[in-house]
Write a protein that holds these residues in place. Structure first.
Motif, PDB file in Angstrom:
ATOM      1  N   ASN A  31       0.720  -1.345   0.143  1.00 24.34           N
ATOM      2  CA  ASN A  31       0.106  -0.437   0.041  1.00 24.34           C
ATOM      3  C   ASN A  31       1.007   1.067   0.071  1.00 24.34           C
ATOM      4  N   GLN A  33       0.573   5.553   1.335  1.00 26.78           N
ATOM      5  CA  GLN A  33      -0.302   6.165   1.960  1.00 26.78           C
ATOM      6  C   GLN A  33       0.692   7.812   1.781  1.00 26.78           C
ATOM      7  N   GLN A  48      -4.669   6.158   1.827  1.00 25.79           N
ATOM      8  CA  GLN A  48      -4.091   5.714   1.618  1.00 25.79           C
ATOM      9  C   GLN A  48      -4.558   4.632  -0.210  1.00 25.79           C
ATOM     10  N   PRO A  92       5.349   1.281   3.367  1.00 25.15           N
ATOM     11  CA  PRO A  92       5.521   0.006   3.942  1.00 25.15           C
ATOM     12  C   PRO A  92       7.431  -1.025   3.956  1.00 25.15           C
TER      13      PRO A  92
END
Lengths: 109, 114
Positions: A31, A33, A48, A92
């Motif tokens: 993902n 953000q 996100q 991440p």
């Protein structure tokens, strides 16, 4: 380790012009953000993105996540003086989050 | 009001003088982090906590310590500050793991070490 590269570092636009910042990762992201930091302020979460090819809009802001999930962009249509600030992407890495260096947007009225 | 607070907001200190920057959140979040922000480098994570008594190093932990004895508090400790720790520091908290969920940032602490 995984890095998140963001370009441009700085952009100065005339009010009413469009603006785009790009984010590229060396690895596939689950993902991404996006955060905005006003001058003198703290980062504030914007959105996100999770799905490959995802496009989300928030008023004049359009966020995209690449098909390969290794890049993303934030596009602002017809910038306003309220858009000034630094825009960060973050991806991440394990249980942590790696931020790009940010794009500083200045809007000339 | 849901918020993350940091104290002090501004601090000028001298090399070697131990200091603590406090961070507190009132949202009952399990996840908390410390970041430093330097021009051209973005936000770099110093330490991360997943719950009380559970912490992990971030990308730039050298020269810093943290503790998480209570859920709401996550102080950052500089045992012997040096000039290269002059920076803008942010504490952040999250309801879920930060890799998949939004973080709420505190107002920041601007530290100058001379």
């Amino acid at each position: 380790g995984q890095q998140v590269m963001q370009i441009p570092q700085y952009q100065h636009v005339q009010e009413g012009e469009d603006f785009t910042t790009y984010c590229n990762s060396s690895t596939t992201l689950s993902n991404i953000q996006w955060y905005k930091q006003r001058p003198g302020g703290h980062p504030v979460f914007l959105i996100q993105l999770v799905k490959s090819g995802e496009v989300k809009k928030q008023k004049r802001l359009t966020f995209q996540f690449g098909e390969a999930k290794k890049n993303s962009s934030l596009h602002i249509t017809a910038t306003q003086t309220t858009d000034v600030g630094t825009y960060f992407c973050a991806g991440p890495r394990g249980n942590k989050l790696v931020f790009g260096a940010g794009t500083i947007l200045r809007v000339k009225s | 009001e849901a918020q993350v607070t940091q104290n002090p907001r501004y601090l000028i200190t001298v090399t070697g003088k131990k200091l603590t920057v406090t961070c507190s959140q009132n949202m009952n979040h399990e996840y908390m982090s410390w970041y430093r922000q330097d021009p051209g480098l973005g936000l770099r994570q110093i330490y991360y906590s997943m719950n009380v008594e559970v912490t992990d190093k971030g990308d730039v932990p050298e020269g810093y310590k943290v503790s998480r004895k209570e859920k709401r508090n996550f102080p950052l400790i500089l045992e012997s500050p040096s000039p290269n720790q002059t920076s803008l520091y942010f504490c952040a908290s999250s309801f879920k793991p930060i890799a998949i969920y939004e973080q709420y940032f505190g107002p920041g602490t601007r530290l100058t070490v001379t």
